[in-house]
Design an enzyme around this catalytic site. Sequence first.
Site, PDB file in Angstrom:
ATOM      1  CD  GLU A 134      -2.795  -1.103   2.475  1.00  0.00           C
ATOM      2  OE1 GLU A 134      -2.756  -0.113   3.235  1.00  0.00           O
ATOM      3  OE2 GLU A 134      -3.590  -2.044   2.595  1.00  0.00           O
ATOM      4  N   GLY A 138       4.588  -0.982   2.727  1.00  0.00           N
ATOM      5  CA  GLY A 138       5.265  -1.869   1.785  1.00  0.00           C
ATOM      6  C   GLY A 138       6.094  -2.862   2.571  1.00  0.00           C
ATOM      7  CD1 TRP A 164       4.493   0.354  -4.392  1.00  0.00           C
ATOM      8  CD2 TRP A 164       5.267   0.799  -6.436  1.00  0.00           C
ATOM      9  NE1 TRP A 164       5.007   1.625  -4.384  1.00  0.00           N
ATOM     10  CE2 TRP A 164       5.500   1.917  -5.626  1.00  0.00           C
ATOM     11  CE3 TRP A 164       5.669   0.855  -7.779  1.00  0.00           C
ATOM     12  CZ2 TRP A 164       6.109   3.069  -6.096  1.00  0.00           C
ATOM     13  CZ3 TRP A 164       6.278   1.999  -8.235  1.00  0.00           C
ATOM     14  CH2 TRP A 164       6.496   3.083  -7.404  1.00  0.00           C
ATOM     15  CG  ASP A 246       9.019 -18.323   4.612  1.00  0.00           C
ATOM     16  OD1 ASP A 246       9.593 -17.222   4.682  1.00  0.00           O
ATOM     17  OD2 ASP A 246       8.785 -19.046   5.604  1.00  0.00           O
ATOM     18  CD  GLN A 285      47.549 -10.014 -15.102  1.00  0.00           C
ATOM     19  OE1 GLN A 285      47.762  -9.171 -14.240  1.00  0.00           O
ATOM     20  NE2 GLN A 285      48.282 -11.095 -15.241  1.00  0.00           N
ATOM     21  CD  GLU A 370       8.031 -11.862  -4.604  1.00  0.00           C
ATOM     22  OE1 GLU A 370       8.423 -12.891  -4.015  1.00  0.00           O
ATOM     23  OE2 GLU A 370       7.660 -11.834  -5.795  1.00  0.00           O
ATOM     24  CD  GLU A 374      17.744  -1.570   2.158  1.00  0.00           C
ATOM     25  OE1 GLU A 374      16.843  -2.152   1.515  1.00  0.00           O
ATOM     26  OE2 GLU A 374      18.704  -0.996   1.607  1.00  0.00           O
TER      27      GLU A 374
HETATM   28  N1  COS Z   1       5.857 -17.809   7.955  1.00  0.00           N
HETATM   29  C1  COS Z   1       4.797 -17.994   8.774  1.00  0.00           C
HETATM   30  N2  COS Z   1       4.495 -17.110   9.770  1.00  0.00           N
HETATM   31  C2  COS Z   1       5.278 -16.021   9.913  1.00  0.00           C
HETATM   32  C3  COS Z   1       6.405 -15.787   9.082  1.00  0.00           C
HETATM   33  C4  COS Z   1       6.678 -16.740   8.067  1.00  0.00           C
HETATM   34  N3  COS Z   1       7.708 -16.586   7.253  1.00  0.00           N
HETATM   35  N4  COS Z   1       6.995 -14.632   9.485  1.00  0.00           N
HETATM   36  C5  COS Z   1       6.292 -14.169  10.517  1.00  0.00           C
HETATM   37  N5  COS Z   1       5.253 -15.006  10.783  1.00  0.00           N
HETATM   38  C6  COS Z   1       4.276 -14.878  11.863  1.00  0.00           C
HETATM   39  C7  COS Z   1       5.044 -14.750  13.177  1.00  0.00           C
HETATM   40  O1  COS Z   1       5.341 -16.006  13.727  1.00  0.00           O
HETATM   41  C8  COS Z   1       4.072 -13.965  14.015  1.00  0.00           C
HETATM   42  O2  COS Z   1       3.068 -14.851  14.506  1.00  0.00           O
HETATM   43  P1  COS Z   1       2.631 -14.774  16.068  1.00  0.00           P
HETATM   44  O3  COS Z   1       2.091 -13.396  16.234  1.00  0.00           O
HETATM   45  O4  COS Z   1       1.597 -15.853  16.173  1.00  0.00           O
HETATM   46  O5  COS Z   1       3.892 -15.039  16.830  1.00  0.00           O
HETATM   47  C9  COS Z   1       3.370 -13.046  13.030  1.00  0.00           C
HETATM   48  O6  COS Z   1       3.552 -13.663  11.745  1.00  0.00           O
HETATM   49  C10 COS Z   1       3.959 -11.648  13.048  1.00  0.00           C
HETATM   50  O7  COS Z   1       5.360 -11.716  12.761  1.00  0.00           O
HETATM   51  P2  COS Z   1       6.362 -10.530  13.155  1.00  0.00           P
HETATM   52  O8  COS Z   1       6.191 -10.175  14.592  1.00  0.00           O
HETATM   53  O9  COS Z   1       7.719 -10.924  12.674  1.00  0.00           O
HETATM   54  O10 COS Z   1       5.769  -9.294  12.285  1.00  0.00           O
HETATM   55  P3  COS Z   1       6.424  -7.938  11.906  1.00  0.00           P
HETATM   56  O11 COS Z   1       5.331  -6.996  11.572  1.00  0.00           O
HETATM   57  O12 COS Z   1       7.397  -7.492  12.941  1.00  0.00           O
HETATM   58  O13 COS Z   1       7.201  -8.354  10.561  1.00  0.00           O
HETATM   59  C11 COS Z   1       8.732  -7.994   8.725  1.00  0.00           C
HETATM   60  C12 COS Z   1       8.157  -7.508  10.035  1.00  0.00           C
HETATM   61  C13 COS Z   1       9.712  -6.930   8.266  1.00  0.00           C
HETATM   62  C14 COS Z   1       9.469  -9.311   8.912  1.00  0.00           C
HETATM   63  C15 COS Z   1       7.595  -8.230   7.694  1.00  0.00           C
HETATM   64  O14 COS Z   1       6.703  -7.138   7.711  1.00  0.00           O
HETATM   65  C16 COS Z   1       8.099  -8.382   6.264  1.00  0.00           C
HETATM   66  O15 COS Z   1       8.606  -9.439   5.851  1.00  0.00           O
HETATM   67  N6  COS Z   1       7.980  -7.311   5.468  1.00  0.00           N
HETATM   68  C17 COS Z   1       8.334  -7.300   4.058  1.00  0.00           C
HETATM   69  C18 COS Z   1       7.148  -7.646   3.272  1.00  0.00           C
HETATM   70  C19 COS Z   1       7.388  -7.585   1.845  1.00  0.00           C
HETATM   71  O16 COS Z   1       8.024  -8.467   1.324  1.00  0.00           O
HETATM   72  N7  COS Z   1       6.852  -6.522   1.198  1.00  0.00           N
HETATM   73  C20 COS Z   1       6.976  -6.358  -0.202  1.00  0.00           C
HETATM   74  C21 COS Z   1       5.644  -6.473  -0.853  1.00  0.00           C
HETATM   75  S1  COS Z   1       5.265  -8.060  -1.395  1.00  0.00           S
HETATM   76  S2  COS Z   1       5.565  -7.955  -3.304  1.00  0.00           S
END
Ligand code: COS
Length: 402
Positions: A134, A138, A164, A246, A285, A370, A374
């Site tokens: 959004e 992001g 996006w 993942d 080289q 994705e 950072e």
């Molecule tokens: N698989 C399954 N569950 C997951 C997970 C994963 N890979 N990663 C996190 N979770 C779960 C956690 O276990 C947690 O569950 P509980 O609350 O039950 O413990 C919950 O989701 C929240 O996780 P977390 O506390 O890590 O959330 P945050 O908001 O702190 O996450 C990051 C921050 C930066 C890790 C996350 O927002 C992220 O990956 N952002 C990038 C997203 C992205 O790729 N954006 C681009 C757009 S997509 S094209």
Amino acid sequence: MIDSSFLSWPFFEERHRRFAGELSLWAAEQVHGLADHHDVDASCRRIVAELGGAGWLRAAVPHAYGGLYPSFDVRTLCLARETLAYQDGLADFAFAMQGLGTGPITLFGSEELKRRYLPPVAQGRSIAAFALSEPEAGSDVAAMSTTAVPDGPDHVRIDGTKTWISNGGIADHYVVFARSGEAPGARGLSAFIVDAKTPGLTVEDRIEVIAPHPLATLRFDNCRVPLANRIGGPGEGFKVAMATLDVFRSTVGAAALGFARRALDEALRHSSSRHLFGAPLSDLQMTQAALADMATLVDTSALLVYRAAWTKDQGAARVTREAAMAKMHATEAAQSVIDKAVQVFGGLGVTKGVKVEELYREIRALRIYEGATEVQKIVIAREILKMAEAGASPVRQQAPGV
Ligand code: COS
């Protein structure tokens, strides 16, 4: 690809070598004629139809719904993206979005949703998209403000803006993540399939980027969506998104690897045929040092990408750390490899129509989408700190059954 020796690594089985070999031949013959970077909408529609017709999109969905394997075979997805990206960025994009746009359905969808949405995507008759980002959310997914509120017993109403969005404007359906309010933050999101024809869903803007792809900002105004279109349980949207990423983050690394391999091959060809100071460029080289660095970065990327893919395919529930490392390293390394290739080409390298110039533009977004580099660093650090706290060493951790 000049060097396909990586296919003999122990990460792969015979079926992977066969798939990569056959797709490589198909892509070398077909992709150039399909991808027109001046008309990306028509190109993507055409590429999806051809990929579907030739059976390659079967790698993106499970066997029961017209696909190849019982669930995702991440090595096959990575090989597909690497091979297509080697030929053309749009071909990779069209393939990848069919997988990412249905990944949540494959992993968490009801039987009914799988039966309705997956087969047409595998056949290339329908185009998928993933709507997470959004304007104000992001990297920080949990900050999203699009809402899904109950509307009668069987529907929700979705309101908000997504931006996006790949395939925005040409997709037949979108997987949309919205705040459904079960809890604050990450635990209060849900995922829904929204058909492109749903009243209230409009394309607010098309976004032009340095390497043209179909990309848009979408507006949801009072979009009524059946509750049966929810993917996963209420409040499980964040988990659905992260588990999908993942799988697909390793494949972004694979696409970057395809771009990097192509840049290395172009640099090898050019430096052997171009003469400077009375000898081939490759005799210098300094050119050799650049080629050596590029080849090493290609191999380290391949090792990390296929390590993550193999680990997931062995049945690991989560490959968060491995996928983040693969995505981060391979995209950053590819940027460096391509930059070196441009330097080897000299003035030609920045000339429109020359492959390395196109690659230079294509790679840039992969370090951002994705999960930007950072974000991957945050993810990796969190994972290893968690392991350290639990007393487990990341180096001693192994995939289940290994
Ligand atoms: N698989 C399954 N569950 C997951 C997970 C994963 N890979 N990663 C996190 N979770 C779960 C956690 O276990 C947690 O569950 P509980 O609350 O039950 O413990 C919950 O989701 C929240 O996780 P977390 O506390 O890590 O959330 P945050 O908001 O702190 O996450 C990051 C921050 C930066 C890790 C996350 O927002 C992220 O990956 N952002 C990038 C997203 C992205 O790729 N954006 C681009 C757009 S997509 S094209």
